[in-house]
Design a protein around this motif. Structure first.
Motif, PDB file in Angstrom:
ATOM      1  N   ILE A   1       0.603  -1.241  -0.172  1.00 30.08           N
ATOM      2  CA  ILE A   1       0.044  -0.118   0.057  1.00 30.08           C
ATOM      3  C   ILE A   1       0.947   1.335   0.119  1.00 30.08           C
ATOM      4  CG2 ILE A   1      -1.765  -1.170   1.373  1.00 30.08           C
ATOM      5  CD1 ILE A   1      -1.121   0.549   3.665  1.00 30.08           C
ATOM      6  N   LEU A   2       2.181   1.055   0.092  1.00 32.01           N
ATOM      7  CA  LEU A   2       3.011   2.358   0.338  1.00 32.01           C
ATOM      8  C   LEU A   2       3.449   2.791  -1.316  1.00 32.01           C
ATOM      9  CD1 LEU A   2       5.231   1.259   3.247  1.00 32.01           C
ATOM     10  CD2 LEU A   2       3.172   2.664   2.892  1.00 32.01           C
ATOM     11  N   ASP A   3       3.541   4.179  -1.426  1.00 31.94           N
ATOM     12  CA  ASP A   3       4.214   4.646  -2.615  1.00 31.94           C
ATOM     13  C   ASP A   3       5.685   4.761  -2.549  1.00 31.94           C
ATOM     14  OD1 ASP A   3       4.952   6.846  -0.914  1.00 31.94           O
ATOM     15  OD2 ASP A   3       3.087   7.965  -1.724  1.00 31.94           O
ATOM     16  N   ASP A   4       6.623   4.939  -3.447  1.00 34.53           N
ATOM     17  CA  ASP A   4       7.939   4.808  -3.343  1.00 34.53           C
ATOM     18  C   ASP A   4       8.636   5.750  -2.304  1.00 34.53           C
ATOM     19  OD1 ASP A   4       7.802   3.182  -5.649  1.00 34.53           O
ATOM     20  OD2 ASP A   4       8.411   4.607  -6.878  1.00 34.53           O
ATOM     21  N   ALA A   5       8.014   6.871  -2.115  1.00 29.32           N
ATOM     22  CA  ALA A   5       8.637   7.826  -1.071  1.00 29.32           C
ATOM     23  C   ALA A   5       8.337   6.914   0.364  1.00 29.32           C
ATOM     24  CB  ALA A   5       8.193   9.161  -0.958  1.00 29.32           C
ATOM     25  N   GLU A   6       7.272   6.603   0.664  1.00 35.06           N
ATOM     26  CA  GLU A   6       6.671   6.065   1.726  1.00 35.06           C
ATOM     27  C   GLU A   6       7.922   4.829   2.093  1.00 35.06           C
ATOM     28  OE1 GLU A   6       2.093   7.685   1.915  1.00 35.06           O
ATOM     29  OE2 GLU A   6       2.595   5.635   1.103  1.00 35.06           O
ATOM     30  N   ARG A   7       7.908   3.956   1.197  1.00 32.31           N
ATOM     31  CA  ARG A   7       8.649   2.856   1.138  1.00 32.31           C
ATOM     32  C   ARG A   7      10.049   3.063   1.587  1.00 32.31           C
ATOM     33  NH1 ARG A   7       8.459  -2.853  -1.971  1.00 32.31           N
ATOM     34  NH2 ARG A   7       6.320  -2.548  -1.515  1.00 32.31           N
ATOM     35  N   ALA A   8      10.573   4.085   0.885  1.00 29.85           N
ATOM     36  CA  ALA A   8      11.776   4.703   1.197  1.00 29.85           C
ATOM     37  C   ALA A   8      12.044   5.071   2.732  1.00 29.85           C
ATOM     38  CB  ALA A   8      12.407   5.803   0.451  1.00 29.85           C
ATOM     39  N   ASN A   9      10.943   5.669   3.117  1.00 30.79           N
ATOM     40  CA  ASN A   9      10.831   6.155   4.393  1.00 30.79           C
ATOM     41  C   ASN A   9      10.885   4.886   5.490  1.00 30.79           C
ATOM     42  OD1 ASN A   9      10.841   8.950   3.839  1.00 30.79           O
ATOM     43  ND2 ASN A   9       8.481   9.022   3.905  1.00 30.79           N
ATOM     44  N   ALA A  10      10.106   3.922   5.171  1.00 33.88           N
ATOM     45  CA  ALA A  10       9.973   2.655   5.939  1.00 33.88           C
ATOM     46  C   ALA A  10      11.289   1.800   5.828  1.00 33.88           C
ATOM     47  CB  ALA A  10       8.930   1.675   5.455  1.00 33.88           C
ATOM     48  N   GLU A  11      12.150   2.006   4.885  1.00 33.47           N
ATOM     49  CA  GLU A  11      13.439   1.557   4.753  1.00 33.47           C
ATOM     50  C   GLU A  11      14.536   2.120   5.816  1.00 33.47           C
ATOM     51  OE1 GLU A  11      14.560  -1.397   3.482  1.00 33.47           O
ATOM     52  OE2 GLU A  11      12.608  -1.913   2.494  1.00 33.47           O
ATOM     53  N   LYS A  12      14.405   3.558   5.678  1.00 29.67           N
ATOM     54  CA  LYS A  12      15.057   4.177   6.751  1.00 29.67           C
ATOM     55  C   LYS A  12      15.004   3.821   8.275  1.00 29.67           C
ATOM     56  CE  LYS A  12      15.685   8.105   3.745  1.00 29.67           C
ATOM     57  NZ  LYS A  12      15.241   9.515   3.405  1.00 29.67           N
ATOM     58  N   LEU A  13      13.476   3.695   8.456  1.00 29.52           N
ATOM     59  CA  LEU A  13      13.209   3.356   9.723  1.00 29.52           C
ATOM     60  C   LEU A  13      13.633   1.836  10.098  1.00 29.52           C
ATOM     61  CD1 LEU A  13       9.495   4.815   9.509  1.00 29.52           C
ATOM     62  CD2 LEU A  13      11.307   5.323  11.364  1.00 29.52           C
ATOM     63  N   CYS A  14      13.791   1.039   9.308  1.00 33.29           N
ATOM     64  CA  CYS A  14      14.392  -0.489   9.334  1.00 33.29           C
ATOM     65  C   CYS A  14      15.927  -0.244   9.686  1.00 33.29           C
ATOM     66  CB  CYS A  14      14.287  -1.138   8.194  1.00 33.29           C
ATOM     67  SG  CYS A  14      12.636  -1.812   7.634  1.00 33.29           S
ATOM     68  N   ALA A  15      16.581   0.754   9.078  1.00 27.06           N
ATOM     69  CA  ALA A  15      17.840   1.092   9.538  1.00 27.06           C
ATOM     70  C   ALA A  15      18.115   1.691  10.625  1.00 27.06           C
ATOM     71  CB  ALA A  15      18.680   1.945   8.414  1.00 27.06           C
ATOM     72  N   ASP A  16      16.835   2.353  11.173  1.00 31.63           N
ATOM     73  CA  ASP A  16      17.161   2.721  12.425  1.00 31.63           C
ATOM     74  C   ASP A  16      16.639   1.976  13.614  1.00 31.63           C
ATOM     75  OD1 ASP A  16      18.263   5.200  11.397  1.00 31.63           O
ATOM     76  OD2 ASP A  16      15.959   6.062  11.713  1.00 31.63           O
ATOM     77  N   GLY A  17      16.281   0.623  13.228  1.00 29.51           N
ATOM     78  CA  GLY A  17      16.034  -0.212  14.214  1.00 29.51           C
ATOM     79  C   GLY A  17      14.578  -0.114  14.599  1.00 29.51           C
ATOM     80  N   LEU A  18      13.726   0.638  14.148  1.00 35.14           N
ATOM     81  CA  LEU A  18      12.328   0.764  14.534  1.00 35.14           C
ATOM     82  C   LEU A  18      11.311  -0.045  13.869  1.00 35.14           C
ATOM     83  CD1 LEU A  18      12.258   4.680  15.000  1.00 35.14           C
ATOM     84  CD2 LEU A  18      12.671   3.052  16.715  1.00 35.14           C
ATOM     85  N   LEU A  19      11.595  -0.226  12.525  1.00 37.90           N
ATOM     86  CA  LEU A  19      10.694  -1.412  11.894  1.00 37.90           C
ATOM     87  C   LEU A  19      11.617  -2.567  11.338  1.00 37.90           C
ATOM     88  CD1 LEU A  19       8.665   0.851   9.242  1.00 37.90           C
ATOM     89  CD2 LEU A  19       7.779  -0.115  11.435  1.00 37.90           C
TER      90      LEU A  19
ATOM     91  N   ILE B   1       5.226   6.188  12.499  1.00 33.54           N
ATOM     92  CA  ILE B   1       3.758   6.333  11.563  1.00 33.54           C
ATOM     93  C   ILE B   1       3.928   7.736  10.727  1.00 33.54           C
ATOM     94  CG2 ILE B   1       1.313   6.901  11.334  1.00 33.54           C
ATOM     95  CD1 ILE B   1       1.059   4.704  13.866  1.00 33.54           C
ATOM     96  N   ARG B   2       4.235   8.619  11.584  1.00 32.11           N
ATOM     97  CA  ARG B   2       4.436  10.170  10.988  1.00 32.11           C
ATOM     98  C   ARG B   2       5.706   9.859   9.970  1.00 32.11           C
ATOM     99  NH1 ARG B   2       3.239  11.924  16.211  1.00 32.11           N
ATOM    100  NH2 ARG B   2       5.327  12.112  16.820  1.00 32.11           N
ATOM    101  N   ARG B   3       6.561   9.247  10.238  1.00 33.83           N
ATOM    102  CA  ARG B   3       7.993   9.238   9.513  1.00 33.83           C
ATOM    103  C   ARG B   3       7.600   8.503   8.104  1.00 33.83           C
ATOM    104  NH1 ARG B   3      13.291   7.833  12.447  1.00 33.83           N
ATOM    105  NH2 ARG B   3      14.105   7.692  10.498  1.00 33.83           N
ATOM    106  N   VAL B   4       6.871   7.368   8.314  1.00 33.72           N
ATOM    107  CA  VAL B   4       6.598   6.863   6.949  1.00 33.72           C
ATOM    108  C   VAL B   4       5.798   7.556   5.952  1.00 33.72           C
ATOM    109  CG1 VAL B   4       5.098   4.675   6.401  1.00 33.72           C
ATOM    110  CG2 VAL B   4       6.341   4.430   8.285  1.00 33.72           C
ATOM    111  N   LEU B   5       4.632   8.200   6.745  1.00 30.69           N
ATOM    112  CA  LEU B   5       3.723   9.132   5.692  1.00 30.69           C
ATOM    113  C   LEU B   5       4.447  10.440   5.222  1.00 30.69           C
ATOM    114  CD1 LEU B   5       0.613   8.868   7.776  1.00 30.69           C
ATOM    115  CD2 LEU B   5       1.164   8.099   5.614  1.00 30.69           C
ATOM    116  N   TRP B   6       5.361  10.989   6.166  1.00 31.69           N
ATOM    117  CA  TRP B   6       5.834  12.340   5.812  1.00 31.69           C
ATOM    118  C   TRP B   6       7.073  12.359   5.694  1.00 31.69           C
ATOM    119  CZ3 TRP B   6       1.286  12.282   9.209  1.00 31.69           C
ATOM    120  CH2 TRP B   6       0.289  12.353   8.671  1.00 31.69           C
ATOM    121  N   GLY B   7       7.928  11.342   6.112  1.00 27.46           N
ATOM    122  CA  GLY B   7       9.573  11.526   6.067  1.00 27.46           C
ATOM    123  C   GLY B   7      10.291  11.969   7.543  1.00 27.46           C
TER     124      GLY B   7
END
Length: 403
Positions: free
Chosen positions: A358-376, A397-403
């Motif tokens: 359900i994520l667009d490219d920008a949101e997926r990139a945000n999620a990947e950063k959160l994985c690197a930060d150990g939160l996802l 959630i805010r970072r996934v949606l809006w970076g």
């Protein structure tokens, strides 16, 4: 489109609700929430739409409320044609157990008069431990209730006193055991943590009590100080400190560690169950944006992307229905972006995770950063909160949606 109104259910809001109901997907699970607005006393932390007998006076009663609920159920069934089977029912409040087993049985009979229940329907009622008994639970089980949720909050008397809870510390555990003995396989105990004056030892004692009760579900919520409550006024006057975020995080870790060690698994940030069957299916329906109709004063509904909420006062609620109108106070239609934001907000909180698809490219990139930060962390098709991520879920959630 949002429709804000001062008079109940004008043509515009009623039309929006009617159109939503006329074009539903019958494959989407459907539930009913039934709001009981009555309480014996008002808890100092609570801002729910509830009333004591003294506050209502002669303007409303359980009897007039029951009649109005039956009328709203009839309206809902008429609008939702062809009739939808009910997968879950949740009776909340307020204090539903103040109705007694006979009143709660009548409530379920009113549902059955208008709707068919699925063969495996989950039927839950909240209960205050002090207004229950072995006979109460036996009668509810015979009536068709399948799940009991008991408000415990704490096993420490001084914590209950701060929260203005009237039950004695041991009664919640005794009530949970009585419910199990009456044949309820699924029993929940609610805890609140972070109350001013609560210590780590108090929380451990509460968890000792919970784990001794034989329940298969635990809900635990950080104390939120809501504006307009007695607790908020006491904190504003300096009579006690506000909850501390660092303390709340430490208490959550204690909860998760103790419950996990005893065989519970988290399936939503604030909810733990012994297995999948013990999870509250009604609440899962909220988190996965299924359809439900909220019956009662102040109750919220969501059907087919339209959300509405009822007038709050029981007397006005009953009067509106007696006049043949829907008791909606306001309604809004969720657009595609609204639905997307809600899907991210709600699914991220669940153990099943945020679907990658359900994520667009920008949101997926945000999620990947959160994985690197150990939160996802990545599951097969979803991003799932880590232990650290659960402590910061809103920020994730805010970072996934809006970076």
């Amino acid at each position: 489109m949002k429709v804000d109104i001062e008079t109940p259910a004008p043509e515009l809001a009623a039309g929006l609700i009617s159109r939503a109901c006329a074009d539903v997907d019958p494959e989407v699970p459907f539930g009913l929430y039934l709001h009981v607005p009555f309480c014996a006393t008002r808890c100092g932390y609570c801002d729910f739409n509830t009333y004591t007998a003294g506050e209502l006076g002669s303007s409303s009663s359980p009897e007039s409320w029951q009649e109005a609920v039956a009328a709203e159920l009839e309206s809902a069934a008429r609008l939702l044609q062809p009739a939808r089977k009910v997968s879950t029912i949740f009776v909340g409040g307020g204090t539903p157990s103040l109705l007694g087993a006979a009143g709660l049985t009548r409530l379920l009979d009113a549902v059955r008069a208008e709707f068919d229940l699925a063969d495996d329907a989950e039927v839950t009622t909240e209960s205050n431990p002090e207004s229950t008994s072995p006979e109460f639970f036996a009668d509810l089980r015979e009536a068709g209730y399948t799940r009991i949720s008991l408000g415990m909050q704490s096993a420490a008397q001084h914590v209950l006193r701060v929260l203005d809870r009237v039950h004695t510390p041991g009664r919640a555990v005794a009530a949970a055991r009585e419910a199990r003995e009456a044949g309820f396989e699924h029993v929940n105990l609610d805890l609140i943590y972070g109350t001013p004056g609560e210590s780590d030892a108090d929380l451990h004692a509460s968890l000792d009590a919970v784990l001794s009760a034989g329940v298969d579900h635990v809900s635990a919520y950080a104390l939120i100080v809501e504006d307009g409550t007695a607790l908020a006024r006491r904190i504003r006057r300096g009579e006690m400190p506000a909850p501390d975020d660092d303390v709340l995080a430490d208490r959550y870790q204690i909860l998760d560690d103790r419950l996990s060690a005893d065989g519970f698994g988290w399936y939503e940030v604030s909810n733990w169950a012994r297995d999948d069957a013990a999870a509250c299916r009604h609440n899962l329906a909220y988190w996965h944006s299924h359809d439900w109709w909220g019956v009662g004063p102040g109750a919220h509904s969501h059907v087919n992307g339209v959300r509405w909420w009822n007038v709050k006062h029981p007397a006005r609620y009953a009067k509106t229905l007696a006049e043949g109108a829907l008791p909606a106070a306001s309604a809004e239609e969720l657009g595609a972006e609204d639905r997307h934001v809600e899907a991210v907000m709600l699914t991220t909180r669940c153990r099943t995770g945020l679907p990658m698809g359900i994520l667009d490219d920008a949101e997926r990139a945000n999620a990947e950063k959160l994985c690197a930060d150990g939160l996802l962390e990545r599951a097969e098709t979803a991003y799932v909160l880590t232990d650290a991520g659960r402590l910061l879920a809103d920020g994730v959630i805010r970072r996934v949606l809006w970076g």
